[in-house]
Design a protein around this motif. Sequence first.
Motif, PDB file in Angstrom:
ATOM      1  N   SER A  23      13.283 -64.599  -1.175  1.00  0.00           N
ATOM      2  CA  SER A  23      12.857 -63.284  -1.688  1.00  0.00           C
ATOM      3  C   SER A  23      11.472 -62.937  -1.159  1.00  0.00           C
ATOM      4  O   SER A  23      11.185 -61.770  -0.881  1.00  0.00           O
ATOM      5  CB  SER A  23      12.850 -63.281  -3.219  1.00  0.00           C
ATOM      6  OG  SER A  23      14.151 -63.506  -3.695  1.00  0.00           O
TER       7      SER A  23
ATOM      8  N   GLU B 280      16.348 -58.465  -6.269  1.00  0.00           N
ATOM      9  CA  GLU B 280      16.949 -59.606  -6.970  1.00  0.00           C
ATOM     10  C   GLU B 280      17.177 -59.286  -8.461  1.00  0.00           C
ATOM     11  O   GLU B 280      18.201 -59.614  -9.021  1.00  0.00           O
ATOM     12  CB  GLU B 280      15.962 -60.769  -6.802  1.00  0.00           C
ATOM     13  CG  GLU B 280      16.411 -62.093  -7.287  1.00  0.00           C
ATOM     14  CD  GLU B 280      15.402 -63.177  -6.858  1.00  0.00           C
ATOM     15  OE1 GLU B 280      14.242 -62.851  -6.531  1.00  0.00           O
ATOM     16  OE2 GLU B 280      15.804 -64.335  -6.859  1.00  0.00           O
TER      17      GLU B 280
ATOM     18  N   ASP C  27      19.283 -58.709  -2.012  1.00  0.00           N
ATOM     19  CA  ASP C  27      18.823 -60.000  -2.526  1.00  0.00           C
ATOM     20  C   ASP C  27      19.783 -60.468  -3.619  1.00  0.00           C
ATOM     21  O   ASP C  27      19.766 -59.933  -4.722  1.00  0.00           O
ATOM     22  CB  ASP C  27      17.386 -59.847  -3.063  1.00  0.00           C
ATOM     23  CG  ASP C  27      16.662 -61.192  -3.145  1.00  0.00           C
ATOM     24  OD1 ASP C  27      17.336 -62.237  -3.062  1.00  0.00           O
ATOM     25  OD2 ASP C  27      15.423 -61.188  -3.298  1.00  0.00           O
TER      26      ASP C  27
HETATM   27 MG   LIG Z   1      15.056 -65.059  -4.682  1.00  0.00          MG
END
Ligand SMILES: [Mg+2]
Length: 289
Positions: free
Chosen positions: A48, A88, A160
């Motif tokens: 990330s 995410e 993500d």
């Molecule tokens: Mg991540």
Amino acid sequence: MTMTDQKVIDVQNVNFSYSKTPFLKDISFSVNKGEIFGFLGPSGAGKSTLQKVLTGICTNYEGSATILGVESKDHSKDFYEKIGVDFEFPSLFEKLTARENLKYFASLYSGEKRDIDELLREVGLYEHADKKVSAFSKGMKSRLNFIKSLVHDPEVLFLDEPTSGLDPNNSKIMKDLIRKEKEKGKTIILTTHNMQDATELCDRVVFIVNGQMKALDTPHNFIMSRGAVRVTYTYLENGVERTVSTILSNISCDEILRKLIEENRITSIHSAEPTLNDIFIEITGTHLD
Ligand SMILES: [Mg+2]
Ligand SMILES: Nc1ncnc2c1ncn2[C@@H]1O[C@H](COP(=O)(O)OP(=O)(O)OP(=O)(O)O)[C@@H](O)[C@H]1O
């Protein structure tokens, strides 16, 4: 169009740290137009973080990271017209409905927008379009967050963990939609620690561990070049079933197997390639989860 023109993402010797300790170390790769490029690695590896460098969120990096020719840290506002980010963790307005969220986010962009109802239909949320997001399940929020990244029809997508927390049916819907974007010529970065998704979707994957690139190749090459294909066969001996596992390249000189075939005593036989997970462990010495 030359090869250089096709390079949509170009990362050269990127180093980045959140604190005094270096974290991302010497990251270099490029992604061509229309590719699905996977970041694969265990939790905390830096996947990330690398996406944040590429999407202009973490700007104090060293080296170069260009997206469509724009250096990420020097981006201007219209950078976000051309890229779509599925973060995410869903970032949605809980008190607004799904449709209101999409309308709001679409209003932030100046170019052509995609049809909101069609996007909602594609992820099975059309019936829930006028419900407040606070009443949505985790998987519903993930799906809404995904289409939020598509509203302005961006050239480059950063996804993500898009399938995280989805049931197999919704995960399949999501994967089909990602493939559909690729077919339209979109370039996609896909972060995951799900090796099955990476194998199914990605043209190439990079293994990331402790902020470093450990290997980069196509899933097919990873699977075929490392670790041998195994053959497992079972047969009956005095009424008892026995199982033998051997390497495919060894079976031509396996006398027991030859005899069993001649005597028609084989009850089952199958071959299995190593998975991307096996290869990941072999190369990095680390498990994916
Ligand atoms: Mg991540
Ligand atoms: N804003 C931040 N400030 C300081 N450290 C951070 C920050 N964000 C992430 N980190 C640290 O950087 C490291 C990598 O985190 P990152 O989120 O990039 O990992 P990841 O590979 O995406 O993991 P996961 O699979 O769990 O999502 C972790 O040790 C994390 O604690």
